[in-house]
Enzyme design. Sequence first.
Site, PDB file in Angstrom:
ATOM      1  CE  LYS A   1      50.585 -71.924 101.955  1.00  0.00           C
ATOM      2  NZ  LYS A   1      49.587 -72.651 101.113  1.00  0.00           N
TER       3      LYS A   1
ATOM      4  CG  ASP B   1      43.423 -75.337 114.922  1.00  0.00           C
ATOM      5  OD1 ASP B   1      44.618 -75.632 114.741  1.00  0.00           O
ATOM      6  OD2 ASP B   1      42.511 -75.651 114.126  1.00  0.00           O
TER       7      ASP B   1
ATOM      8  CG  MET C   1      39.365 -72.659 105.639  1.00  0.00           C
ATOM      9  SD  MET C   1      38.728 -73.617 104.242  1.00  0.00           S
ATOM     10  CE  MET C   1      40.216 -74.302 103.569  1.00  0.00           C
TER      11      MET C   1
END
Length: 285
Positions: free
Chosen positions: A149, A75, A27
Amino acid sequence: MKLIKSIHELRTALQREERPVSFVPTMGALHPGHLALVKEAAANNDAVVMSIFVNPLQFNDKRDYDAYPETLDDDISQAEAAGVAYLFLPALNELYPAGPDGMSTYIHVTKGVDVLCGAHRPGHFNGVATVVMKLLQIVAPERAYFGRKDAQQAAVVENMVQDYHVVTDIVTVPTVRESDGLAMSSRNVRLNPEERADAPEIYRALQKMKAVYEQDPFSPETGRGMLQRSVNGKVEYAEVRTYPELELPADDYQGKMLLACAVQYDHARLIDNIMWTRKEEEHVS
C-alpha cells in the site's frame, strides 16, 4: 513474546537467537495489514521482530505527528497473538540520543521522491529512509517486510538497501483490504460516515483506470481528473510509474508498473495503488 525497549537488550537477545530473523517495522495502531506482514514473515519459521516507533522525522506537520493514534496495549496483544517473538518499543531518545535534529548524518533520498507522495511531502522520505536504515542496522534481519500500500516507501527502501549493500532482503506484501475494497490504514478511523462510504470508490476507480491505461496510456494530469470524477475527496495525484524506479514509463517499457494515488478528506489522507507487470505483448504502439 519479549518486550524490549533498548537497542543493547535487543541485540543481545538476537545474538542468542538460533532462527533466522525477520523484521516488520511499524508505527503502531496495528491493523490486519500489519499482521499480514507478520504472517508472511513467520511462514519461514523465522524469529519475527516487530518495532513500534512513531518517527518524527517523517512528519511534515507536527500536528499530524502529535495526533498519530496510540493504541499500545492493543498493539501488544495483537503482536503477540500474531506470533511476534520480539516487540521493540524504543523511546525517542533511544533511537535519537541527541534528538531527531541532533544527528550529524541523515539519509537524503535523491531519486523517486519528487513525485507521488514525495511531491506533496518534501523531506518525508528522508525521514523514512533514515529511521529504516537505523532499524536495519539495529536488528540486522535476513528479511524485512513492507506493505505494498505504501508503494513509494517500499521503493525508496528497496533502492536504499541496494545502494548501501545492506544484507537484508526486502519483501513486499500485497495490500490488505476491507470487504468493500478500501485499503486498510490506521487513518481510516478519521473518516466521517460520508467519507467512509466514498473511500472504497478509490480502489474501484483505480481498477477501471488500469484497464484504460493498458489500452491507451494517459498522462498524470488526465489520471488525476479521471479519479476526481469518481470520488468526493480531493485527489492529489493519480498516475502511472515504473517500479521501483518511479519514473514515467516509456512506450516500450517492460516490467513492474504502479498506478498510485492519494486522496485528501477532511481529516485523513488516503493512499492506494495497483501494481502489475507489463509484458511485451501488452505494449501499445
